[in-house]
Design an enzyme around this catalytic site. Structure first.
Site, short mmCIF file in Angstrom:
data_model
loop_
_atom_site.label_atom_id
_atom_site.label_comp_id
_atom_site.label_asym_id
_atom_site.label_seq_id
_atom_site.Cartn_x
_atom_site.Cartn_y
_atom_site.Cartn_z
N LYS A 1 4.51 0.24 8.46
CA LYS A 1 4.29 1.55 7.82
C LYS A 1 5.60 2.32 7.92
CE LYS A 1 1.48 4.68 9.72
NZ LYS A 1 0.25 5.44 10.08
N PHE B 1 1.47 9.44 3.96
CA PHE B 1 2.43 9.31 5.05
C PHE B 1 3.67 8.51 4.65
CE2 PHE B 1 -0.81 6.02 5.13
CZ PHE B 1 -0.03 4.88 5.00
N GLY B 2 3.55 7.64 3.63
CA GLY B 2 4.62 6.73 3.25
C GLY B 2 4.04 5.44 2.68
N ALA B 3 4.81 4.37 2.77
CA ALA B 3 4.39 3.09 2.19
C ALA B 3 4.13 2.06 3.28
CB ALA B 3 5.44 2.58 1.23
N VAL B 4 3.25 1.10 2.98
CA VAL B 4 2.95 0.00 3.91
C VAL B 4 3.49 -1.30 3.30
CG1 VAL B 4 1.15 -1.33 5.07
CG2 VAL B 4 0.90 1.14 4.78
N GLY C 1 0.42 5.66 0.87
CA GLY C 1 -0.40 6.78 1.31
C GLY C 1 0.45 8.03 1.39
N ASP D 1 -10.22 10.55 11.45
CA ASP D 1 -10.06 10.14 10.05
C ASP D 1 -10.76 8.80 9.81
OD1 ASP D 1 -9.25 10.60 7.45
OD2 ASP D 1 -7.28 9.68 7.70
N GLY E 1 0.82 -1.21 0.00
CA GLY E 1 0.00 0.00 0.00
C GLY E 1 0.84 1.25 0.00
#
Length: 333
Positions: free
Chosen positions: A57, A39-42, A37, A151, A35
């Protein structure tokens, strides 16, 4: 600059204890990106110490907003360490490596948003009720601790392989006593966050509004006003009457639940604790309702991927068949 920010922060024992001193690249193997986002990657990964699968994350804290990102990471880790509930994704530690924080969490099958992507048939009402009930239990726990998620949406509701519903992503979370900021995902934001005159304080009812929008998102596959850009949507959320479920096929209890969540005046919205007693959530349903749903989505995903592979194979064979005579003629020449 960045190394100075981190080094100075870690001199504080209270901050230093938030992070493991172990090298995450040695602790976790088989990393596979699942994933992405803002914020960064998962990543999917395996813990070599326990052999358990985990989700990681990875959040960078470099660039122009290095200090802001670093402080955000500290805030999120501090919060996660205090949470323990069956409907909150389990926190397993945080590591630092090359200007990135590795936030290690319990691995889940995916989000409700992922589920909707592969499960093409509309969800049954009891399936929606099971998902919302689990998310609401996690919310009620947060609210009982004077915390706000800020959120709530299908993308932040995760499902475990065993069918447990988990709230995730606490990057926007706040203590209710200091919640004033304009934060969240636009189409799910409550009117009072959007209007926020003179930084007036709001409370946990903002999560109840977002949960109502999430009900519509799951039932109709997208939140209200999703076709509009974020700024236009924010304006209309404050001006229009509250959104409702569009189809008349949904039951009265479901429609009433959504209506209760989407009262524009937060004083008219029930608390998360009170909503747990709503008839929409209390109707009987099989205990396997979420696992059955996951299995169907898994089968649908496999079917889609198999069809995609077959189409690619046919295309390659077709290209080879057409190129064959020309290639042989060119070789003879």
């Amino acid at each position: 600059m960045l190394s100075t920010i981190q080094a100075q922060s870690l001199k504080d024992p209270e901050i230093a204890e938030l992070f493991s001193k172990e090298d995450p690249e040695k602790r976790f193997t088989n990393l596979r990106k699942v994933g992405q986002g803002g914020f960064g990657a998962v990543f999917f990964a395996r813990d070599v110490h326990t052999n358990n699968v985990v989700a990681i994350k990875r959040m960078p804290y470099s660039g122009k907003k290095a200090m802001e990102r670093w402080q955000g990471i500290i805030k999120e880790v501090r919060l996660l360490r205090t949470l323990k509930h069956p409907n909150i994704v389990e926190y397993k530690g945080c590591y630092l490596r090359e200007h990135r924080a590795w936030l290690v969490m319990q691995y889940c099958s995916g989000s409700v948003s992922d589920l909707l992507e592969f499960h093409k048939m509309p969800l049954q009402e009891m399936e929606i009720a099971a998902i919302i009930h689990g998310a609401l239990q996690g919310l009620a726990y947060l609210h009982s601790r004077a915390m706000i998620h800020r959120d709530i949406k299908a993308g932040n509701i995760l499902l475990t392989p065993r069918g447990r519903v988990k709230l995730a992503d606490f990057g926007f979370a706040s203590m209710a006593s200091s919640a004033k900021s304009f934060v969240g995902t636009p189409h799910w934001m409550s009117p009072e966050i959007i209007l926020g005159r003179n930084e007036e304080q709001y409370d946990s009812k903002v999560d109840v509004w977002s949960l109502g929008i999430t009900c519509i998102e799951i039932a109709e596959r997208e939140p209200p006003l999703f076709a509009m850009n974020a700024m236009r949507a924010l304006y209309l959320i404050t001006r229009n009457n509250p959104p409702t479920l569009q189809s008349n096929e949904w039951s009265s209890p479901f429609r009433n639940f959504v209506e209760s969540c989407l009262q524009k005046n937060p004083k008219d919205r029930p608390t998360s604790k009170k909503l747990l007693k709503h008839p929409f959530l209390l109707r009987e349903r099989p205990t396997t309702v979420v696992t059955d749903l996951l299995q169907r989505a898994k089968e649908e995903k496999k079917r889609v991927l198999d069809n995609l592979r077959n189409r690619k194979t046919k295309k390659v064979l077709s290209q080879e068949a057409h190129q064959g005579p020309a290639a042989e003629a060119q070789e003879e020449s």
